[in-house]
Scaffold this motif. Sequence first.
Motif, PDB file in Angstrom:
ATOM      1  N   ALA A  79     -85.582 -50.076  21.612  1.00 31.54           N
ATOM      2  CA  ALA A  79     -84.617 -48.984  21.801  1.00 31.54           C
ATOM      3  C   ALA A  79     -85.137 -47.694  21.171  1.00 31.54           C
ATOM      4  N   LYS A  80     -85.740 -47.822  19.992  1.00 29.61           N
ATOM      5  CA  LYS A  80     -86.292 -46.628  19.344  1.00 29.61           C
ATOM      6  C   LYS A  80     -87.446 -46.041  20.150  1.00 29.61           C
ATOM      7  N   LEU A  81     -88.264 -46.909  20.719  1.00 27.84           N
ATOM      8  CA  LEU A  81     -89.384 -46.421  21.537  1.00 27.84           C
ATOM      9  C   LEU A  81     -88.858 -45.631  22.734  1.00 27.84           C
ATOM     10  N   VAL A  82     -87.868 -46.184  23.417  1.00 29.46           N
ATOM     11  CA  VAL A  82     -87.305 -45.503  24.600  1.00 29.46           C
ATOM     12  C   VAL A  82     -86.698 -44.159  24.196  1.00 29.46           C
ATOM     13  N   MET A  83     -85.938 -44.156  23.089  1.00 27.91           N
ATOM     14  CA  MET A  83     -85.304 -42.898  22.647  1.00 27.91           C
ATOM     15  C   MET A  83     -86.351 -41.868  22.240  1.00 27.91           C
ATOM     16  N   ASN A  84     -87.408 -42.337  21.565  1.00 30.26           N
ATOM     17  CA  ASN A  84     -88.464 -41.418  21.122  1.00 30.26           C
ATOM     18  C   ASN A  84     -89.189 -40.806  22.318  1.00 30.26           C
ATOM     19  N   LEU A  85     -89.519 -41.647  23.294  1.00 32.54           N
ATOM     20  CA  LEU A  85     -90.203 -41.145  24.493  1.00 32.54           C
ATOM     21  C   LEU A  85     -89.326 -40.140  25.243  1.00 32.54           C
ATOM     22  N   PHE A  86     -88.043 -40.489  25.385  1.00 28.18           N
ATOM     23  CA  PHE A  86     -87.098 -39.611  26.071  1.00 28.18           C
ATOM     24  C   PHE A  86     -87.015 -38.253  25.356  1.00 28.18           C
ATOM     25  N   ALA A  87     -86.903 -38.298  24.027  1.00 28.98           N
ATOM     26  CA  ALA A  87     -86.777 -37.057  23.252  1.00 28.98           C
ATOM     27  C   ALA A  87     -88.034 -36.192  23.373  1.00 28.98           C
ATOM     28  N   VAL A  88     -89.197 -36.833  23.357  1.00 28.26           N
ATOM     29  CA  VAL A  88     -90.450 -36.071  23.460  1.00 28.26           C
ATOM     30  C   VAL A  88     -90.557 -35.401  24.829  1.00 28.26           C
ATOM     31  N   ILE A  89     -90.213 -36.136  25.887  1.00 28.31           N
ATOM     32  CA  ILE A  89     -90.311 -35.579  27.249  1.00 28.31           C
ATOM     33  C   ILE A  89     -89.341 -34.398  27.405  1.00 28.31           C
ATOM     34  N   VAL A  90     -88.089 -34.596  26.970  1.00 33.49           N
ATOM     35  CA  VAL A  90     -87.101 -33.511  27.087  1.00 33.49           C
ATOM     36  C   VAL A  90     -87.531 -32.306  26.253  1.00 33.49           C
ATOM     37  N   LEU A  91     -88.065 -32.569  25.072  1.00 29.87           N
ATOM     38  CA  LEU A  91     -88.522 -31.467  24.216  1.00 29.87           C
ATOM     39  C   LEU A  91     -89.631 -30.666  24.892  1.00 29.87           C
ATOM     40  N   LEU A  92     -90.596 -31.367  25.467  1.00 25.38           N
ATOM     41  CA  LEU A  92     -91.703 -30.668  26.122  1.00 25.38           C
ATOM     42  C   LEU A  92     -91.202 -29.838  27.310  1.00 25.38           C
ATOM     43  N   LEU A  93     -90.262 -30.412  28.070  1.00 26.52           N
ATOM     44  CA  LEU A  93     -89.705 -29.661  29.206  1.00 26.52           C
ATOM     45  C   LEU A  93     -88.898 -28.459  28.718  1.00 26.52           C
ATOM     46  N   TYR A  94     -88.156 -28.679  27.638  1.00 26.21           N
ATOM     47  CA  TYR A  94     -87.266 -27.604  27.168  1.00 26.21           C
ATOM     48  C   TYR A  94     -88.026 -26.470  26.482  1.00 26.21           C
ATOM     49  N   MET A  95     -89.256 -26.744  26.063  1.00 32.26           N
ATOM     50  CA  MET A  95     -90.053 -25.679  25.448  1.00 32.26           C
ATOM     51  C   MET A  95     -90.283 -24.519  26.428  1.00 32.26           C
ATOM     52  N   GLN A  96     -90.222 -24.823  27.740  1.00 32.74           N
ATOM     53  CA  GLN A  96     -90.344 -23.743  28.741  1.00 32.74           C
ATOM     54  C   GLN A  96     -89.163 -22.780  28.624  1.00 32.74           C
ATOM     55  N   THR A  97     -87.983 -23.345  28.502  1.00 29.66           N
ATOM     56  CA  THR A  97     -86.781 -22.507  28.382  1.00 29.66           C
ATOM     57  C   THR A  97     -86.809 -21.708  27.079  1.00 29.66           C
ATOM     58  N   ILE A  98     -87.203 -22.381  26.008  1.00 29.24           N
ATOM     59  CA  ILE A  98     -87.293 -21.693  24.709  1.00 29.24           C
ATOM     60  C   ILE A  98     -88.308 -20.551  24.796  1.00 29.24           C
ATOM     61  N   GLY A  99     -89.427 -20.817  25.484  1.00 30.55           N
ATOM     62  CA  GLY A  99     -90.449 -19.784  25.657  1.00 30.55           C
ATOM     63  C   GLY A  99     -89.907 -18.596  26.428  1.00 30.55           C
ATOM     64  N   TYR A 100     -89.087 -18.902  27.446  1.00 29.74           N
ATOM     65  CA  TYR A 100     -88.498 -17.816  28.235  1.00 29.74           C
ATOM     66  C   TYR A 100     -87.546 -16.979  27.385  1.00 29.74           C
ATOM     67  N   LEU A 101     -86.671 -17.667  26.647  1.00 26.09           N
ATOM     68  CA  LEU A 101     -85.694 -16.949  25.809  1.00 26.09           C
ATOM     69  C   LEU A 101     -86.399 -16.091  24.750  1.00 26.09           C
ATOM     70  N   ALA A 102     -87.452 -16.672  24.133  1.00 27.20           N
ATOM     71  CA  ALA A 102     -88.187 -15.927  23.101  1.00 27.20           C
ATOM     72  C   ALA A 102     -88.915 -14.735  23.715  1.00 27.20           C
ATOM     73  N   GLY A 103     -89.495 -14.955  24.902  1.00 26.60           N
ATOM     74  CA  GLY A 103     -90.196 -13.864  25.579  1.00 26.60           C
ATOM     75  C   GLY A 103     -89.255 -12.723  25.931  1.00 26.60           C
ATOM     76  N   ALA A 104     -88.080 -13.081  26.434  1.00 24.51           N
ATOM     77  CA  ALA A 104     -87.095 -12.055  26.791  1.00 24.51           C
ATOM     78  C   ALA A 104     -86.608 -11.329  25.544  1.00 24.51           C
ATOM     79  N   ALA A 105     -86.379 -12.089  24.472  1.00 24.16           N
ATOM     80  CA  ALA A 105     -85.912 -11.477  23.217  1.00 24.16           C
ATOM     81  C   ALA A 105     -86.960 -10.542  22.639  1.00 24.16           C
ATOM     82  N   ALA A 106     -88.230 -10.903  22.795  1.00 30.80           N
ATOM     83  CA  ALA A 106     -89.299 -10.059  22.253  1.00 30.80           C
ATOM     84  C   ALA A 106     -89.426  -8.750  23.020  1.00 30.80           C
ATOM     85  N   LYS A 107     -89.113  -8.813  24.331  1.00 33.13           N
ATOM     86  CA  LYS A 107     -89.305  -7.618  25.161  1.00 33.13           C
ATOM     87  C   LYS A 107     -88.134  -6.649  25.081  1.00 33.13           C
ATOM     88  N   ILE A 108     -86.961  -7.182  24.741  1.00 33.66           N
ATOM     89  CA  ILE A 108     -85.805  -6.289  24.633  1.00 33.66           C
ATOM     90  C   ILE A 108     -85.794  -5.692  23.230  1.00 33.66           C
TER      91      ILE A 108
END
Lengths: 76, 190
Positions: free
Chosen positions: B88-117
């Motif tokens: 169960a821990k392995l599945v949760m860890n893998l899931f969290a890592v995948i979601v984190l990597l995908l969500y880093m795109q959104t975080i990058g977008y928000l940070a980029g927009a914040a830096a430009k404004i």
Amino acid sequence: MADPPRFPEPDDVAAVRPDREPTTGPPRWVKVFGLMGLVLVVLIVIMLLTGHGPGRHMHGGLGGRTPPSSVSERGV
Amino acid sequence: MAPLVRKFALTAHVTASVGWLGAVGGSLALSIAGLASRDPQLVRAAYLMLKVIGEFVLVPLAFASLLTGLVGSLGTQWGLFRHYWVLAKLVMNLFAVIVLLLYMQTIGYLAGAAAKITSSSRGLLELRNPSPVVHAGAALALLLVATTLSVYKPRGMTRYGLRKQHEQRSVSRAAAVATPTASQAGEVVP
């Protein structure tokens, strides 16, 4: 002072004790976890199908809203 | 795995996992500040810092937790697929890592927009978004569940684990029969 409890080895845990090991099927907590995982997966699939997946903020605005005008003006 | 190495692997895994949990807590605080604040500069700083924490703390610690967990389980009798709580821990860890990597795109977008404004306060306030709060909150809950599983180690072995256990016991019994103890030997040869 008593010695601190050592980290349990697999042989120590209830999981491998014959008196606590279920003879058929996984324990109840595993079934509950599995059900919760299934619900989570279904929710994620629904969100992906309704356009709430990754990359939404880069293409479709912020939370369904229009991106800030100052951002759009700079081509972000 | 030798006891010293096993303890080192366990220490590394606990350190990485607890560090990850703490970093997610920090990200949640920043996300709430970014969402709730009416100070444009605080909103800007929060989204910029989310990206820094994500890239330099969250992602490295997530991978460290996953790798040390794999080493710790595969290198000991716990195994990776023998106990339900490890699986169960392995599945949760893998899931969290995948979601984190995908969500880093959104975080990058928000940070980029914040830096430009830089000049528009209204633009910064419009950047406020509940998504980081939701993701950080869910990650925190998931990691707390994983920590609880690690501490309580709830009972339950998989079919594979039960089969392996049976094989090991058979081998142990066979070895005990093949090598009699000194007292048994003494009885045979007085």
